[in-house]
Design a protein around this motif. Structure first.
Motif, PDB file in Angstrom:
ATOM      1  N   ASN A 186       0.850  -1.192   0.000  1.00 61.78           N
ATOM      2  CA  ASN A 186       0.000   0.000   0.000  1.00 61.78           C
ATOM      3  C   ASN A 186       0.886   1.242   0.000  1.00 61.78           C
ATOM      4  OD1 ASN A 186      -1.827   2.040   0.283  1.00 61.78           O
ATOM      5  ND2 ASN A 186      -2.749   1.313   2.176  1.00 61.78           N
ATOM      6  N   TRP A 189       0.023   4.256   2.273  1.00 66.05           N
ATOM      7  CA  TRP A 189      -0.072   4.162   3.732  1.00 66.05           C
ATOM      8  C   TRP A 189       0.716   5.282   4.412  1.00 66.05           C
ATOM      9  CZ3 TRP A 189      -2.219  -0.014   6.810  1.00 66.05           C
ATOM     10  CH2 TRP A 189      -1.955   0.099   8.180  1.00 66.05           C
ATOM     11  N   ARG A 224      -4.233  -2.314   2.066  1.00 68.41           N
ATOM     12  CA  ARG A 224      -5.034  -1.335   1.331  1.00 68.41           C
ATOM     13  C   ARG A 224      -6.413  -1.148   1.966  1.00 68.41           C
ATOM     14  NH1 ARG A 224      -6.243  -2.408  -4.105  1.00 68.41           N
ATOM     15  NH2 ARG A 224      -6.223  -4.631  -3.636  1.00 68.41           N
ATOM     16  N   TYR A 228      -8.809   2.259   2.881  1.00 68.87           N
ATOM     17  CA  TYR A 228      -9.863   2.247   1.868  1.00 68.87           C
ATOM     18  C   TYR A 228     -10.999   3.187   2.263  1.00 68.87           C
ATOM     19  CZ  TYR A 228     -11.972  -0.041  -2.199  1.00 68.87           C
ATOM     20  OH  TYR A 228     -12.469  -0.317  -3.451  1.00 68.87           O
TER      21      TYR A 228
END
Length: 356
Positions: A186, A189, A224, A228
């Motif tokens: 991700n 992040w 993820r 989200y």
């Protein structure tokens, strides 16, 4: 809840194809080689790529919140590039360094404001230390290009802030290899400050009654999901618990085993469950044992289940003879399914598909 669901009118089930039709289509046919379709890994990667574009669209106002420049928030959708990087590559050592790392410049061209931002950077002054930081965190050298293609805005972030965000994960007892996976899988992040990440982790812990170790496992397995779109996560949570009828502990089990369920389109999830539960008569317990079915393309399930039904081989009870594992509806190529599970051949299968 399940008693309420059982009271809903059942959808009609088509009559089983007679054995004579099966014999007509499937007897005296030779097995012929067919071109192999995309394997399961490729399909999974394609799905991830599609969902990545969705994430970028949905998270423009949240994941990129820490970025001060409003222009940078206009990440997607695809737009015609204002210019082509090709005209600058031969003259720009910075672009040459990015290419050597595996950055896909043509993708950056499609993102409003990103190309101008990248051209304004100097590799030694603005990028080298950030790249070294990512490598120290654990992003593999072979993944740096993909990371920077997805999130070149990492170069806007202060290195001290990035270190603070990694230190936060360490304080929450994330292991080094877990942090490396989170950051690699991700790339956005690290764009979230510690307060926002803490609120996100707290949301999942409170909503699904997770232990600390389970929060870490969820974050590592599907990082993820933590960043989200929360509205979508809430919507799918309502669907799984209230509309599909899973109990709270079962919802938690689904989340920890297949967190991507919370990232797919709600309508697709509802439709898939409707077919699996009401048409195929699969129980909640069976779906919990094979949750991959909730992530499998509808057409694949329908074709494979329909073919087994056509052959008179639908038998998903492991306690009975001629047992067919439910996971076979989701795994492997069609060739592997037809030969290894249905014990038939592709010519017969293709003829069956033409009857649908």
């Amino acid at each position: 809840m399940r008693s309420i669901l059982r009271s809903i009118a059942k959808i009609g089930i088509p009559a089983r194809s007679g054995p004579s039709l099966a014999r007509q289509l499937c007897t005296k046919v030779a097995t012929v080689p067919t071109n192999a379709q995309h394997n399961a890994l490729q399909r999974y990667e394609d799905d991830l790529q599609n969902e990545f574009h969705q994430i970028l669209r949905e998270e423009r106002q949240s994941v990129l919140d820490p970025v001060a420049d409003p222009m940078s928030l206009e990440v997607f959708p695809n737009t015609r590039p204002a210019f082509n990087f090709a005209a600058y590559v031969n003259k720009s050592p910075t672009l040459q360094q990015l290419v050597s790392l595996g950055v896909e410049l043509h993708k950056l061209e499609k993102r409003k404001g990103i190309a101008q931002f990248v051209l304004g950077l100097d590799f030694d002054r603005d990028m080298r230390n950030h790249i070294r930081f990512l490598a120290d965190v654990g992003v593999p050298a072979g993944s740096l290009g993909e990371f920077l293609t997805k999130n070149p805005l990492i170069f806007k972030e202060d290195l001290g802030d990035l270190e603070t965000r990694v230190n936060y994960l360490q304080s929450k007892r994330f292991l080094p290899e877990e942090i490396a996976r989170i950051v690699t899988k991700n790339p956005f992040w690290l764009m979230l400050n510690t307060k926002r990440i803490d609120r996100r982790l707290g949301y999942f812990q409170k909503t699904f009654a997770l232990e600390g170790s389970e929060v870490r496992a969820l974050s590592t397995k599907q990082p993820r999901l933590i960043t989200y779109n929360l509205e979508h996560v809430r919507k799918n949570t309502f669907t799984v618990q209230e509309e599909m009828g899973f109990e709270k502990e079962e919802v938690k089990q689904l989340l920890l085993s297949k967190p991507r369920i919370w990232m797919i389109k709600t309508e697709a999830l509802q439709y898939r469950f409707e077919y699996l539960h009401r048409r195929m008569k699969l129980s909640h317990a069976e779906l919990l044992q094979t949750p991959d079915l909730l992530l499998t393309r509808d057409v694949r399930i329908k074709q494979r289940h329909g073919f087994l039904k056509f052959l008179g081989k639908v038998q998903y009870d492991p306690k009975k003879e001629l047992y067919i594992p439910l996971k076979s509806l989701a795994e492997g190529t069609d060739e592997e399914f037809v030969a290894g599970v249905a014990k038939s051949n592709m010519e017969c299968y293709n003829r069956f598909l033409k009857t649908l």
